[in-house]
Structures are given as structure tokens and as C-alpha cells.
Scaffold this motif. Structure first.
Motif, PDB file in Angstrom:
ATOM      1  N   TRP A  83     -31.612 -84.571 -88.405  1.00 32.70           N
ATOM      2  CA  TRP A  83     -32.818 -85.311 -88.039  1.00 32.70           C
ATOM      3  C   TRP A  83     -32.619 -86.805 -88.276  1.00 32.70           C
ATOM      4  CZ3 TRP A  83     -36.524 -85.847 -84.968  1.00 32.70           C
ATOM      5  CH2 TRP A  83     -37.647 -86.614 -85.252  1.00 32.70           C
ATOM      6  N   ALA A  84     -31.913 -87.189 -89.324  1.00 29.93           N
ATOM      7  CA  ALA A  84     -31.640 -88.609 -89.577  1.00 29.93           C
ATOM      8  C   ALA A  84     -30.839 -89.211 -88.418  1.00 29.93           C
ATOM      9  CB  ALA A  84     -30.902 -88.778 -90.905  1.00 29.93           C
ATOM     10  N   VAL A  85     -29.867 -88.465 -87.897  1.00 30.77           N
ATOM     11  CA  VAL A  85     -29.101 -88.924 -86.734  1.00 30.77           C
ATOM     12  C   VAL A  85     -30.021 -89.014 -85.521  1.00 30.77           C
ATOM     13  CG1 VAL A  85     -27.213 -88.373 -85.141  1.00 30.77           C
ATOM     14  CG2 VAL A  85     -26.920 -88.030 -87.612  1.00 30.77           C
ATOM     15  N   ALA A  86     -30.862 -87.996 -85.335  1.00 31.88           N
ATOM     16  CA  ALA A  86     -31.795 -87.993 -84.203  1.00 31.88           C
ATOM     17  C   ALA A  86     -32.714 -89.212 -84.261  1.00 31.88           C
ATOM     18  CB  ALA A  86     -32.613 -86.706 -84.201  1.00 31.88           C
ATOM     19  N   LEU A 119     -31.952 -90.688 -72.822  1.00 34.27           N
ATOM     20  CA  LEU A 119     -32.232 -89.268 -73.005  1.00 34.27           C
ATOM     21  C   LEU A 119     -31.718 -88.835 -74.362  1.00 34.27           C
ATOM     22  CD1 LEU A 119     -33.046 -86.399 -71.974  1.00 34.27           C
ATOM     23  CD2 LEU A 119     -30.713 -86.224 -71.025  1.00 34.27           C
ATOM     24  N   VAL A 120     -32.572 -88.132 -75.104  1.00 34.10           N
ATOM     25  CA  VAL A 120     -32.184 -87.544 -76.384  1.00 34.10           C
ATOM     26  C   VAL A 120     -32.403 -86.038 -76.272  1.00 34.10           C
ATOM     27  CG1 VAL A 120     -32.632 -87.436 -78.862  1.00 34.10           C
ATOM     28  CG2 VAL A 120     -32.846 -89.625 -77.657  1.00 34.10           C
ATOM     29  N   VAL A 121     -31.349 -85.267 -76.569  1.00 36.13           N
ATOM     30  CA  VAL A 121     -31.451 -83.806 -76.578  1.00 36.13           C
ATOM     31  C   VAL A 121     -31.383 -83.348 -78.026  1.00 36.13           C
ATOM     32  CG1 VAL A 121     -30.389 -81.624 -75.888  1.00 36.13           C
ATOM     33  CG2 VAL A 121     -30.443 -83.550 -74.284  1.00 36.13           C
ATOM     34  N   LEU A 122     -32.405 -82.630 -78.461  1.00 36.45           N
ATOM     35  CA  LEU A 122     -32.480 -82.078 -79.810  1.00 36.45           C
ATOM     36  C   LEU A 122     -32.339 -80.565 -79.675  1.00 36.45           C
ATOM     37  CD1 LEU A 122     -35.399 -84.356 -81.062  1.00 36.45           C
ATOM     38  CD2 LEU A 122     -32.927 -84.727 -81.286  1.00 36.45           C
ATOM     39  N   ASP A 123     -31.096 -80.127 -79.676  1.00 39.64           N
ATOM     40  CA  ASP A 123     -30.751 -78.751 -79.346  1.00 39.64           C
ATOM     41  C   ASP A 123     -31.006 -77.824 -80.533  1.00 39.64           C
ATOM     42  OD1 ASP A 123     -29.656 -76.717 -77.686  1.00 39.64           O
ATOM     43  OD2 ASP A 123     -27.704 -76.954 -78.661  1.00 39.64           O
ATOM     44  N   GLU A 124     -31.707 -76.735 -80.279  1.00 40.45           N
ATOM     45  CA  GLU A 124     -32.044 -75.722 -81.287  1.00 40.45           C
ATOM     46  C   GLU A 124     -32.893 -76.290 -82.433  1.00 40.45           C
ATOM     47  OE1 GLU A 124     -31.519 -72.813 -80.385  1.00 40.45           O
ATOM     48  OE2 GLU A 124     -29.657 -72.675 -79.270  1.00 40.45           O
ATOM     49  N   MET A 125     -33.655 -77.322 -82.159  1.00 48.03           N
ATOM     50  CA  MET A 125     -34.469 -77.962 -83.197  1.00 48.03           C
ATOM     51  C   MET A 125     -35.640 -77.099 -83.651  1.00 48.03           C
ATOM     52  SD  MET A 125     -36.539 -81.520 -83.102  1.00 48.03           S
ATOM     53  CE  MET A 125     -36.602 -82.510 -84.582  1.00 48.03           C
ATOM     54  N   THR A 126     -36.135 -76.216 -82.796  1.00 46.99           N
ATOM     55  CA  THR A 126     -37.337 -75.456 -83.157  1.00 46.99           C
ATOM     56  C   THR A 126     -37.143 -74.602 -84.412  1.00 46.99           C
ATOM     57  OG1 THR A 126     -36.741 -73.637 -81.679  1.00 46.99           O
ATOM     58  CG2 THR A 126     -38.175 -75.376 -80.782  1.00 46.99           C
ATOM     59  N   HIS A 165     -27.091 -91.116 -63.402  1.00 45.25           N
ATOM     60  CA  HIS A 165     -27.936 -92.295 -63.174  1.00 45.25           C
ATOM     61  C   HIS A 165     -27.557 -93.450 -64.094  1.00 45.25           C
ATOM     62  CE1 HIS A 165     -30.802 -90.843 -60.182  1.00 45.25           C
ATOM     63  NE2 HIS A 165     -30.692 -89.669 -60.758  1.00 45.25           N
ATOM     64  N   GLY A 166     -26.434 -93.322 -64.803  1.00 41.02           N
ATOM     65  CA  GLY A 166     -25.963 -94.410 -65.651  1.00 41.02           C
ATOM     66  C   GLY A 166     -26.679 -94.538 -66.983  1.00 41.02           C
ATOM     67  N   MET A 167     -27.407 -93.509 -67.383  1.00 39.31           N
ATOM     68  CA  MET A 167     -28.148 -93.565 -68.647  1.00 39.31           C
ATOM     69  C   MET A 167     -27.240 -93.223 -69.823  1.00 39.31           C
ATOM     70  SD  MET A 167     -31.553 -91.566 -67.274  1.00 39.31           S
ATOM     71  CE  MET A 167     -32.487 -91.635 -68.782  1.00 39.31           C
ATOM     72  N   LYS A 168     -27.621 -93.703 -71.000  1.00 37.98           N
ATOM     73  CA  LYS A 168     -26.966 -93.311 -72.243  1.00 37.98           C
ATOM     74  C   LYS A 168     -27.718 -92.123 -72.817  1.00 37.98           C
ATOM     75  CE  LYS A 168     -24.973 -97.737 -73.314  1.00 37.98           C
ATOM     76  NZ  LYS A 168     -24.826 -98.818 -74.269  1.00 37.98           N
ATOM     77  N   VAL A 169     -26.966 -91.219 -73.456  1.00 36.70           N
ATOM     78  CA  VAL A 169     -27.538 -89.963 -73.931  1.00 36.70           C
ATOM     79  C   VAL A 169     -27.117 -89.719 -75.374  1.00 36.70           C
ATOM     80  CG1 VAL A 169     -27.589 -87.453 -73.577  1.00 36.70           C
ATOM     81  CG2 VAL A 169     -27.437 -88.985 -71.596  1.00 36.70           C
ATOM     82  N   GLY A 170     -28.056 -89.250 -76.184  1.00 33.73           N
ATOM     83  CA  GLY A 170     -27.763 -88.793 -77.538  1.00 33.73           C
ATOM     84  C   GLY A 170     -28.068 -87.309 -77.639  1.00 33.73           C
ATOM     85  N   VAL A 171     -27.106 -86.536 -78.145  1.00 33.75           N
ATOM     86  CA  VAL A 171     -27.286 -85.097 -78.330  1.00 33.75           C
ATOM     87  C   VAL A 171     -27.113 -84.782 -79.808  1.00 33.75           C
ATOM     88  CG1 VAL A 171     -26.387 -82.788 -77.810  1.00 33.75           C
ATOM     89  CG2 VAL A 171     -26.392 -84.549 -76.019  1.00 33.75           C
ATOM     90  N   VAL A 172     -28.102 -84.088 -80.371  1.00 37.91           N
ATOM     91  CA  VAL A 172     -28.026 -83.638 -81.761  1.00 37.91           C
ATOM     92  C   VAL A 172     -28.263 -82.131 -81.752  1.00 37.91           C
ATOM     93  CG1 VAL A 172     -28.967 -83.822 -84.089  1.00 37.91           C
ATOM     94  CG2 VAL A 172     -28.881 -85.851 -82.611  1.00 37.91           C
ATOM     95  N   GLN A 173     -27.274 -81.381 -82.249  1.00 36.65           N
ATOM     96  CA  GLN A 173     -27.399 -79.928 -82.338  1.00 36.65           C
ATOM     97  C   GLN A 173     -27.779 -79.563 -83.764  1.00 36.65           C
ATOM     98  OE1 GLN A 173     -23.495 -78.944 -80.382  1.00 36.65           O
ATOM     99  NE2 GLN A 173     -24.886 -77.714 -79.117  1.00 36.65           N
ATOM    100  N   PHE A 174     -28.889 -78.841 -83.920  1.00 38.33           N
ATOM    101  CA  PHE A 174     -29.440 -78.565 -85.245  1.00 38.33           C
ATOM    102  C   PHE A 174     -28.882 -77.319 -85.902  1.00 38.33           C
ATOM    103  CE2 PHE A 174     -32.241 -81.873 -84.124  1.00 38.33           C
ATOM    104  CZ  PHE A 174     -32.738 -82.360 -85.314  1.00 38.33           C
ATOM    105  N   VAL A 175     -28.674 -76.249 -85.178  1.00 36.97           N
ATOM    106  CA  VAL A 175     -28.258 -74.994 -85.804  1.00 36.97           C
ATOM    107  C   VAL A 175     -26.808 -74.681 -85.473  1.00 36.97           C
ATOM    108  CG1 VAL A 175     -28.667 -72.498 -85.878  1.00 36.97           C
ATOM    109  CG2 VAL A 175     -30.604 -74.088 -85.876  1.00 36.97           C
ATOM    110  N   LYS A 176     -26.444 -74.908 -84.243  1.00 40.71           N
ATOM    111  CA  LYS A 176     -25.094 -74.565 -83.812  1.00 40.71           C
ATOM    112  C   LYS A 176     -24.073 -75.340 -84.635  1.00 40.71           C
ATOM    113  CE  LYS A 176     -26.712 -73.443 -79.225  1.00 40.71           C
ATOM    114  NZ  LYS A 176     -27.005 -73.963 -77.907  1.00 40.71           N
ATOM    115  N   GLY A 177     -23.131 -74.619 -85.210  1.00 38.41           N
ATOM    116  CA  GLY A 177     -22.147 -75.256 -86.058  1.00 38.41           C
ATOM    117  C   GLY A 177     -20.767 -75.333 -85.441  1.00 38.41           C
TER     118      GLY A 177
END
Length: 196
Positions: free
Chosen positions: A109-112, A123-130, A54-66
Motif C-alpha cells: 500500500w505504501a508503494v501504491a 493508470l494504477v492497477v492494485l491487483d488482488e487488493m480486496t 496511448h503513451g500513458m505511464k502505469v503503476g502496478v502493485v500486486q498485493f497477494v501474488k508473490g
């Protein structure tokens, strides 16, 4: 007299059309993918593809996965509308360093927060944030305040097991993904293209 298939479907259509007509709000949605089953992150990355379509910009931040060799990262990093950040250093049983894990989560989190302040990111994806809440690396109340003050049309997906109740309560959509069985339990190693 039995109701025909056509009559049942017409009745169903009337109910569904009524629900569609009643849902007229347009705003960003907070989604939680949690539970012990496989597919929480994969579902989020499916939405990333949808948003890009849909032409959106997306930010993905992975918290645990290294690791930086996942198929999704290899694919999405090449997309011009995706900002991808691997902020974790691996699972806690690998690092065995609580302070280092906390610092990595706070840096992620600062990047998020930069994404959550940017109305151009749809859209922002905060992967493994829990896990950051489970281990006390981030303050849940502060995170909720930031999530609730994000741009009005921005969607957020948070993934990970054991999402805290306050996060679930704040969310618009919560999927609790269960597990019936997993190939790993039968001795099948994590396979590229399916698990990473």
C-alpha cells in the motif's frame, strides 16, 4: 408491418448517439473487477496494454501474488512506462502468517500511495487488493480517502474477490465476474500463458 433491420439499427444508433453526446466528463475512473470468476487481473492487464498504447505511464502493485514468474510481469516489466511491484508473499493459505501478510500488504500500500500521488501516472492497477480488506490488513476508510484524493485524470483498477460494498459504491465501474466452470475443477493444473 414489420420494422426492417435498417430501421431498428437507425433507432438504436439514435439512442446510442444520444448517450455518447450526454457523456462529456473527462476525469479519472475507479474500476473494480471482482467476483469468483477467472479473468479479473487479466482484464486489468489488458487495460495496461491499452494505456501503454496511448503513451500513458502505469503503476502496478500486486498485493497477494508473490510469484515473479508470471507472463504479464515478464512482458510489462520490460516496458519503459511501467513500474511493477510484487508486494505479496503468496496466498494466505501458503504463508499461514497473518502478521507477515499484514506487513506485506501495508508495504504494498505504501508503494501504491506513491503512484496515487503522482499525476504523471495515468493508470494504477492494485491487483488482488480486496483481500487486504477481507483480512483486515488495510483500513478501508483510509484507502477510500486516498483513492478519492488521487490526481484528477488518474485511472485506478482494483481486482480481487469479495470487494466490500463501500469500495463498490465509490467506484465508477464495477464488473462482477462470475464463474460457470473452470478447468482447475476438472483437474487441469494452472498453465503458463493462461493462468500465470
Amino acid at each position: 408491418m414489420a420494422i426492417s433491420h435498417e430501421q431498428r439499427m437507425q433507432k438504436k444508433k439514435t439512442v446510442i448517439d444520444g448517450k455518447i453526446d450526454a457523456a462529456q466528463q473527462e476525469r479519472g475512473v475507479l474500476v473494480i473487477n471482482t467476483g469468483n470468476g477467472k479473468g479479473k487481473s487479466s482484464a486489468a492487464f489488458g487495460v495496461v496494454a491499452r494505456a501503454l498504447g496511448h503513451g500513458m505511464k502505469v503503476g502496478v502493485v500486486q498485493f497477494v501474488k508473490g510469484r515473479s514468474d508470471t507472463g504479464e510481469e515478464a512482458f510489462f516489466r520490460n516496458q519503459p512506462n511501467v513500474a511493477w511491484h510484487v508486494g505479496g508473499e503468496g496466498f494466505t493459505w501458503e504463508t499461514q502468517d497473518k502478521e507477515r501478510d499484514a506487513q506485506a500488504a501495508q508495504a504494498a500500500w505504501a508503494v501504491a500511495c506513491q503512484h496515487l500521488e503522482n499525476p504523471d501516472i495515468g493508470l494504477v492497477v492494485l491487483d488482488e487488493m480486496t483481500y487486504a480488506f477481507k483480512y483486515g490488513w488495510l483500513d478501508l476508510d483510509a484507502v477510500l480517502a486516498r483513492l478519492l484524493s488521487r490526481p484528477a485524470m488518474q485511472h485506478v483498477i482494483i481486482t480481487g474477490r469479495a470487494a466490500p460494498q463501500a469500495l463498490r459504491d465509490a467506484a465508477d465501474t464495477v464488473s462482477d465476474i462470475g464463474m460457470e466452470k473452470h478447468a482447475f475443477q476438472a483437474g487441469v493444473k494452472a498453465m503458463p500463458g493462461l493462468e500465470w
